[in-house]
Design a protein around this motif. Sequence first.
Motif, short mmCIF file in Angstrom:
data_model
loop_
_atom_site.label_atom_id
_atom_site.label_comp_id
_atom_site.label_asym_id
_atom_site.label_seq_id
_atom_site.Cartn_x
_atom_site.Cartn_y
_atom_site.Cartn_z
N GLN A 21 0.79 -1.16 0.11
CA GLN A 21 0.05 -0.01 -0.15
C GLN A 21 0.67 1.28 -0.04
O GLN A 21 1.98 1.27 0.21
CB GLN A 21 -0.86 0.22 1.15
N LEU A 22 0.31 2.42 -0.44
CA LEU A 22 0.73 3.65 -0.26
C LEU A 22 0.41 4.30 0.96
O LEU A 22 -0.63 4.54 1.22
CB LEU A 22 0.24 4.67 -1.36
N PHE A 54 0.45 6.60 4.00
CA PHE A 54 0.31 8.07 4.20
C PHE A 54 0.74 8.41 5.57
O PHE A 54 1.13 9.81 5.42
CB PHE A 54 -1.02 8.44 3.91
N TYR A 92 -8.60 1.46 -2.19
CA TYR A 92 -8.19 1.79 -0.99
C TYR A 92 -9.19 2.20 -0.03
O TYR A 92 -10.39 2.56 -0.42
CB TYR A 92 -7.27 3.02 -0.89
N LEU A 151 -4.22 5.18 4.60
CA LEU A 151 -4.76 4.37 3.51
C LEU A 151 -4.43 2.95 3.57
O LEU A 151 -3.30 2.81 3.45
CB LEU A 151 -4.50 5.05 2.07
N LEU A 162 -4.60 -0.67 1.03
CA LEU A 162 -4.83 -1.17 -0.07
C LEU A 162 -5.91 -2.35 -0.02
O LEU A 162 -5.31 -3.39 0.63
CB LEU A 162 -3.60 -1.49 -0.94
N PHE A 172 -11.37 4.90 -1.69
CA PHE A 172 -10.68 5.70 -2.60
C PHE A 172 -10.28 4.83 -3.82
O PHE A 172 -9.73 3.76 -3.73
CB PHE A 172 -9.70 6.61 -2.22
#
Lengths: 116, 117
Positions: free
Chosen positions: A103-104, A106, B35, B43, B45, B90
């Motif tokens: 995942q990104l 944040f 996400y 966030l 995934l 998202f």
Amino acid sequence: DAKTTQPTSMDCAEGRAANLPCNHSTISGNEYVYWYRQIHSQGPQYIIHGLKNNETNEMASLIITEDRKSSTLILPHATLRDTAVYYCIVRVALFFSSGSARQLTFGSGTQLTVLP
Amino acid sequence: NAGVTQTPKFRVLKTGQSMTLLCAQDMNHEYMYWYRQDPGMGLRLIHYSVGEGTTAKGEVPDGYNVSRLKKQNFLLGLESAAPSQTSVYFCASSYRGGPPGGTDTQYFGPGTRLTVL
């Protein structure tokens, strides 16, 4: 991915430059520095990214120190519409060489408030 | 260009109901992602796709299914909604995932706010 540290919040006067710092002391050689922002109730928005050199685009400038352990995002003339949470992300490409994704991340980011 | 669009913007479901979230992009991007964002969690995934007809699991895939029948669309399905799936969802897309050490820039949609009662 390397851990990043950002101030929780910052204020900036409208029309002035906003300088947002990010520490990433454990960054490795193949990790990029990305900046995204998220305006309240909207999706994250890409701003800029860099590896070693300073970068500039129509939105912002990114200054990366020579040792790459910290960086600064500069919004040259902040407007009220720049009020948002700004995220500094240090990572390699999304996909591992095996093709699987991660995942990104944040984190908590910096809440920038541009004051009139 | 509209970029990345998501429908619906808001939805309230009862536990056990099903629904599909639609994501569309007009940038001819190969890669698309779903996400979820929860307070204090950043966030996460759920699923992603590297091209038409292909999908793969992300970090939190349980309870969700996806399909990518057309390059421009990526659907997220909830078969039997649970309160734990209350979140903001998202969708994002990118031109490419990037090789190891390379770069990828993701473009996000405006989000879907889902409440499961």
